[in-house]
Design a protein around this motif. Sequence first.
Motif, PDB file in Angstrom:
ATOM      1  N   ARG A  15     -10.767 -22.301 -45.729  1.00  0.00           N
ATOM      2  CA  ARG A  15     -11.638 -22.148 -44.539  1.00  0.00           C
ATOM      3  C   ARG A  15     -13.013 -22.381 -44.994  1.00  0.00           C
ATOM      4  NH1 ARG A  15      -9.071 -20.276 -40.080  1.00  0.00           N
ATOM      5  NH2 ARG A  15      -6.863 -20.656 -39.976  1.00  0.00           N
ATOM      6  N   VAL A  16     -13.383 -22.202 -46.250  1.00  0.00           N
ATOM      7  CA  VAL A  16     -14.998 -22.322 -46.370  1.00  0.00           C
ATOM      8  C   VAL A  16     -15.122 -24.008 -46.692  1.00  0.00           C
ATOM      9  CG1 VAL A  16     -16.585 -21.937 -48.100  1.00  0.00           C
ATOM     10  CG2 VAL A  16     -14.999 -20.149 -47.626  1.00  0.00           C
ATOM     11  N   LEU A  17     -14.136 -24.570 -47.418  1.00  0.00           N
ATOM     12  CA  LEU A  17     -14.380 -26.126 -47.444  1.00  0.00           C
ATOM     13  C   LEU A  17     -14.111 -26.862 -46.185  1.00  0.00           C
ATOM     14  CD1 LEU A  17     -12.166 -26.704 -50.822  1.00  0.00           C
ATOM     15  CD2 LEU A  17     -14.662 -26.221 -50.416  1.00  0.00           C
ATOM     16  N   GLN A  18     -13.380 -26.340 -45.345  1.00  0.00           N
ATOM     17  CA  GLN A  18     -13.324 -26.923 -44.005  1.00  0.00           C
ATOM     18  C   GLN A  18     -14.611 -26.788 -43.274  1.00  0.00           C
ATOM     19  OE1 GLN A  18      -9.993 -25.392 -41.764  1.00  0.00           O
ATOM     20  NE2 GLN A  18      -8.400 -25.884 -43.210  1.00  0.00           N
ATOM     21  N   ALA A  19     -15.241 -25.706 -43.351  1.00  0.00           N
ATOM     22  CA  ALA A  19     -16.291 -25.228 -42.418  1.00  0.00           C
ATOM     23  C   ALA A  19     -17.688 -26.093 -42.966  1.00  0.00           C
ATOM     24  CB  ALA A  19     -16.753 -24.023 -42.468  1.00  0.00           C
ATOM     25  N   VAL A  20     -17.492 -26.121 -44.473  1.00  0.00           N
ATOM     26  CA  VAL A  20     -18.735 -27.128 -44.961  1.00  0.00           C
ATOM     27  C   VAL A  20     -18.486 -28.510 -44.757  1.00  0.00           C
ATOM     28  CG1 VAL A  20     -19.604 -27.785 -47.289  1.00  0.00           C
ATOM     29  CG2 VAL A  20     -19.074 -25.453 -46.824  1.00  0.00           C
ATOM     30  N   ILE A  51     -20.406 -33.194 -41.506  1.00  0.00           N
ATOM     31  CA  ILE A  51     -20.022 -34.272 -40.505  1.00  0.00           C
ATOM     32  C   ILE A  51     -20.939 -34.166 -39.274  1.00  0.00           C
ATOM     33  CG2 ILE A  51     -18.074 -35.538 -39.421  1.00  0.00           C
ATOM     34  CD1 ILE A  51     -16.367 -34.644 -41.732  1.00  0.00           C
ATOM     35  N   TRP A  52     -20.860 -32.730 -38.849  1.00  0.00           N
ATOM     36  CA  TRP A  52     -21.441 -32.808 -37.521  1.00  0.00           C
ATOM     37  C   TRP A  52     -23.099 -32.807 -37.639  1.00  0.00           C
ATOM     38  CZ3 TRP A  52     -25.032 -28.751 -37.150  1.00  0.00           C
ATOM     39  CH2 TRP A  52     -25.758 -28.553 -35.796  1.00  0.00           C
TER      40      TRP A  52
END
Length: 287
Positions: free
Chosen positions: A106-111, A116-117
């Motif tokens: 989840r941490v890598l997904q959030a980063v 990208i955002w």
Amino acid sequence: MSAQTETHAPSPPAPGKRTDEPVPRIVPVRRTGQWAAAVVVLLLLAGVLVSVVRNDAFQWDVVGAYLTTESVLRGLGLTLWLTGLVMVLGFALGTLLAVFRLSGNRVLQAVSWGYIWLFRSTPILVQLLFWFNIGALYPTILGVDTVNLLGPVAVAVIGLTLHEAAYAAEVVRGGILSVERGQLEAAQSLGLRPWRRLRRIVLPQAMRSIVPPAGNMLIGTLKGTSIVSIIAVQDLLYSVQLVYHRTYEVIPLLLVATLWYVAVTSLLSIGQYYVERHYARGTAVAR
């Protein structure tokens, strides 16, 4: 005792013998409107072409004189170098971000999502100006003077790479998601490690979906590099600007840049076609 009558099916007509039924005649569909529209469009294009060629304001002699000058070719070379370097670095970072986005961490997904955002939400010009003035925010980093550390070319590479990586991540992620789940399960059953599965199984199949948008990104990056002229990077556009600021021949010098952009973009489009056909081998879309 009454005689039995035999009934016989009608025999087919002998070959070459005419029947009483009329043979249907195939009448081609009339496309008068399409042909008329095509003629009108061709006439309009011919009129525009003649107008451009005969209009002395374009100064085609000046265009020919500056088309292959040393300063213009040097600017073209920097544009091509910058485009190639940014695409390689951008897709390398973008692939890493796409893997983070698809990972179970989840941490890598959030980063990855936050990166990208952020970089897709900010105009590229703002990003370049931000990196160009990074010394105003952090005069020193780990004892290194940042005011004069980054030159215009380094700023252009950093800014364009970080910007392109955000878009490349979504392109790569879409390509990975296009690979059938069964392929991943088969690779897992063979005991392949995650990075080996990605490199040997997933990415080769995902390239069929990655190449078309990646080709568009390459062409967009080629044209987008013209924005680095705002920070005095002597690319193709900046090179012709230096000339017409001295000679005031704005239109012919802009035409010089336009012709080079059109020529390089056309070559890249041809290359993209053959790369797409290579990765589409064995599919219905290959042609």
